[in-house]
Design an enzyme around this catalytic site. Structure first.
Site, PDB file in Angstrom:
ATOM      1  N   SER A 657       0.818  -1.213   0.000  1.00 18.40           N
ATOM      2  CA  SER A 657       0.000   0.000   0.000  1.00 18.40           C
ATOM      3  C   SER A 657       0.851   1.263   0.000  1.00 18.40           C
ATOM      4  O   SER A 657       0.412   2.302  -0.479  1.00 18.40           O
ATOM      5  CB  SER A 657      -0.918   0.007   1.232  1.00 18.40           C
ATOM      6  N   THR A 679      -3.876  -8.561   1.614  1.00 18.23           N
ATOM      7  CA  THR A 679      -3.305  -8.343   0.281  1.00 18.23           C
ATOM      8  C   THR A 679      -2.712  -6.956   0.118  1.00 18.23           C
ATOM      9  O   THR A 679      -1.847  -6.760  -0.737  1.00 18.23           O
ATOM     10  CB  THR A 679      -4.385  -8.565  -0.789  1.00 18.23           C
ATOM     11  N   CYS A 680      -3.185  -5.982   0.906  1.00 20.19           N
ATOM     12  CA  CYS A 680      -2.618  -4.634   0.793  1.00 20.19           C
ATOM     13  C   CYS A 680      -1.190  -4.578   1.329  1.00 20.19           C
ATOM     14  O   CYS A 680      -0.433  -3.664   0.990  1.00 20.19           O
ATOM     15  CB  CYS A 680      -3.485  -3.626   1.541  1.00 20.19           C
ATOM     16  N   PHE A 681      -0.837  -5.545   2.207  1.00 27.48           N
ATOM     17  CA  PHE A 681       0.486  -5.533   2.832  1.00 27.48           C
ATOM     18  C   PHE A 681       1.280  -6.804   2.511  1.00 27.48           C
ATOM     19  O   PHE A 681       2.335  -7.032   3.110  1.00 27.48           O
ATOM     20  CB  PHE A 681       0.341  -5.394   4.349  1.00 27.48           C
TER      21      PHE A 681
END
Length: 712
Positions: A657, A679-681
């Site tokens: 992100s 999923t962002c990290f």
């Protein structure tokens, strides 16, 4: 005993411990800075040495009522207060003496009068009035108890307090972690903070960012102007560059190092060398031309050179590049990483940092929902940060949802079943435009939409599921197509043209004309390669022209309008000249990524939280990765990162992100939990399983059966 104020000005104090008695006498003085609205609270506790203090009771004093009952003057006023525990039962009595020192006696009388006349009204000044007008944060409510005192209820945490909660700046949200600690989320910059934000702090931070951005832009413009100045000077003829050998060639510059050594800069190719280019030209003229080259002159006497090997001409002397006997001159070459960095710089400069564009889609109709929304959004607004929401799911998009959206959408819109694209051949599953797409009356609108989505993937640095043929990328880049491009797309067509090229048509008795038949949806059409082509016979003299026209027609037959609509949508997001750095294979890598995994690279670029590399769960995880198939590895990578593709740099260039984010495994949960992903990290929450079989079972269930996003 502890004395503190709950409102107005702040003050707090604590007495010494009174030992060996149930009737303590402290005789302790407290100096509190208060106003008529202040509420003074006294708490009494029993002190223990080896365990926590035991709460005895508390009492409160509303200073406004006390002042009103004593005509606004407190001089050694004794007051008896009843102590009550948390259930409201009486636990004792405490005796307190009040004395008051006035800072502004003239204003106090009016305040006391207002209290006496309207005890429920506020006596706050202008600053407090603005606080009263300020709305409460979401989930908060103000109530009044039986004594007329205001208190505030937080329905989010089911708690109450006397002080009014300050509202957060726009775009901020308060949350609590798994330990109950409050933290604050800034959706504007996609960051979190433990410190409670205020409007003033946010404004100072935004001013600092704007100032920093303006300084960086000023530095960039200064560097560009310096480079332009040096380039312009290099293109001209300087007195320093002109000596007995004459002026330097166009684009060259003479410079001197600190130690006095002279070197030469070629601004056209961005190279440097010690040799004087004028000496090279002079020495080259005394050597013979390479084999197959010829020296000629134009009508006005300008020298040029003919290369009969490649049938090309040039004004550059080929002998100059062969200095020192080198048969292969060094070419100026930029690395892929440099090219990609230049492209990302252009995208970052064109992006809009403020706000975001929200796109809400359903997993069952991602193509239709995205089509209806993307085409209705102005192209400039699509350069803001994308905020993807899947209906019925609570996930927050900090990059992971957008990656999955691009993957799902590209999988659908490039599906040959929609008749927009088709596979290149039976053995080549790369995609090209389907000439029969006109069966859909709105096919040009769909191609414009596809162009926008492909450009959005490039602009926001995301991958798509399927790739196009290499000639398709060359057409996007505006590069000429050759016969070799046909070999990967239509080998039979390539073999046919190659036979025409290598054989004598008249001796074989073959009659060909500048026209060709092709079939679309059962309809046979005739295409003239040039005007009147049906009547023009192909001979040995015009055979090369025929082959070139056939190659060009093969890649454009029946798809000219579709490709133009695709480029129109593409160019609205990413101008085509931004891609000038890349060739067709590099463009494919940026758009599709790498499908193959290097397990050693994966392990080397993985970080661990609450785990060590030597822990048995980590060893089991890598054993699991080695045992599963390539398809399951792709599913695992997509489960954790949102995409099954890798950047050109491998796992070390995975994006999160806030920029590069390595693959992470964190110890979270209990043995009976399923693995979770962020999923962002690029983070996998792996519970501490007690056996390899359990870990394998849970991971396979997670990567093959789960779908959708949620919030913790």
């Amino acid at each position: 005993a502890v004395v503190s104020t709950q409102s107005g000005h702040y003050g707090r104090g604590k007495t010494e411990i009174c030992k060996g008695t149930y009737e303590p006498v402290w005789n302790h003085d407290f100096n509190l800075l208060v106003n008529p609205r202040s509420v003074i609270e006294l708490k009494v506790s029993t002190k223990h040495r080896f365990k926590n203090d035991i709460f005895v009771g508390s009492a409160t004093v509303e200073l406004g009522n006390l002042l009103a009952s004593h005509n606004g003057v407190l001089r050694n006023v004794e007051h008896h207060l009843t102590l009550k525990d948390r259930t409201g039962n009486k636990t004792g009595t405490i005796f307190v003496t009040f004395d008051m020192v006035l800072e502004q006696g003239g204003e106090l009388t009016a305040l006391i009068n207002s209290l006496a006349l309207a005890p429920s009204s506020s006596v706050a000044g202008p600053s407090n009035q603005s606080d009263a007008d300020e709305p409460l944060p979401p989930g908060w409510e103000m109530k009044i108890d039986q004594n007329g005192r205001k208190y505030y209820v937080d329905h989010n945490t089911r708690s109450t307090q006397w002080t009014k909660p300050p509202s957060l700046p726009p775009g901020w949200e308060q949350r609590h972690d798994h330990r109950g600690r409050p933290y604050y989320v800034d959706h504007n910059t996609r960051t979190t903070s433990w410190q409670k934000p205020t409007a003033q702090n946010v404004e100072h931070f935004n001013n600092w960012r704007r100032q920093l951005s303006s300084e960086q832009e000023a530095n960039r413009q200064q560097l560009e102007s310096r480079y332009a100045s040096s380039t312009n000077n290099a293109n001209g003829v300087h007195a320093d560059n002109a000596d007995a050998l004459g002026p330097l060639p166009t684009g060259w510059e003479k410079r001197v190092m600190e130690n006095g050594r002279v070197y030469f800069v070629n601004h056209e190719h961005r190279t440097t060398q010690w040799e004087d280019p004028r000496e090279q030209i002079k020495n080259a003229s005394s050597r013979p031309l390479p084999r197959g080259w010829e020296e000629r002159y134009t009508a006005d006497g300008t020298k040029y050179f003919v290369d009969h090997n490649t049938r090309t001409t040039t004004f550059n002397d080929p002998r100059i590049t062969l200095g020192h006997g080198s048969a292969n001159p060094i070419q100026y070459e930029r690395s892929y990483r440099w090219k990609f960095g230049q492209f990302r710089h252009l995208c970052t400069r064109a992006s809009i940092q403020t706000g975001h564009i929200k796109i809400s889609v359903s997993r069952n109709s991602v193509f239709e929902d995205s089509f209806n929304q993307i085409l209705n959004i102005p192209p400039q607004d699509l350069k803001r940060r994308l905020f993807i929401q899947f209906r019925g799911e609570d996930g927050l998009d900090y990059g992971g949802l957008a990656r999955e959206w691009f993957f799902l959408l590209s999988h659908e819109m490039l599906n040959p079943m929609y008749c927009l694209f088709e596979y290149a051949s039976k053995n080549n599953y790369s995609l090209q435009i389907n000439p029969a797409s006109y069966i859909n009356p709105h096919h040009l609108t769909y191609f414009k939409f596809v162009g926008r989505v492909i450009a959005l993937a490039l602009f926001h640095n995301k991958f798509i599921d399927k790739g196009f043929t290499l000639p398709f990328y060359k057409r996007i880049l505006g590069k000429p197509l050759t016969m070799m491009d046909l070999k990967s797309v239509d080998e039979d067509f390539y073999n046919s043209l190659n036979w025409v090229k290598e054989n004598h048509l008249e001796e074989c008795g073959l009659e060909l004309y500048f026209a060709h038949e092709f079939e679309v949806l059962g309809e046979v059409k005739i295409h003239e390669l040039k005007p009147g082509g049906e009547d023009i016979l192909v001979t040995e003299e015009n055979k090369e022209e025929y082959i070139n026209l056939m190659v060009s027609w093969r890649f454009t037959r029946g798809v000219e309008e579709q490709f133009k609509a695709f480029l129109d949508g593409f160019n609205e997001i990413v101008p085509l000249h931004w891609l000038q750095y890349f060739d067709e294979r590099e463009l494919e890598l940026i758009l599709v990524g790498i499908k193959d995994f290097d397990l050693q690279d994966w392990q080397a670029n993985t970080i661990y939280r609450n785990y060590r590399r030597s822990d048995k769960q980590i060893q089991w995880f890598w054993t699991f990765v080695q045992e599963i198939s390539d398809e399951q590895r792709s599913r695992l990578l997509q489960f954790v990162t949102g995409t099954c593709r890798l950047p050109i740099g491998g796992f070390q260039d995975l994006m999160g992100s806030n920029g590069p984010q390595k693959f992470c495994i964190e110890r979270v949960g209990k043995e009976n939990w399923l693995p979770r992903s962020h999923t962002c990290f690029n983070r996998l929450d792996l519970p501490p399983y007690r056996s390899y079989d359990t870990l394998k079972e849970k991971l396979l269930l997670a990567i093959e059966e789960t779908e959708g996003f949620g919030q913790e």
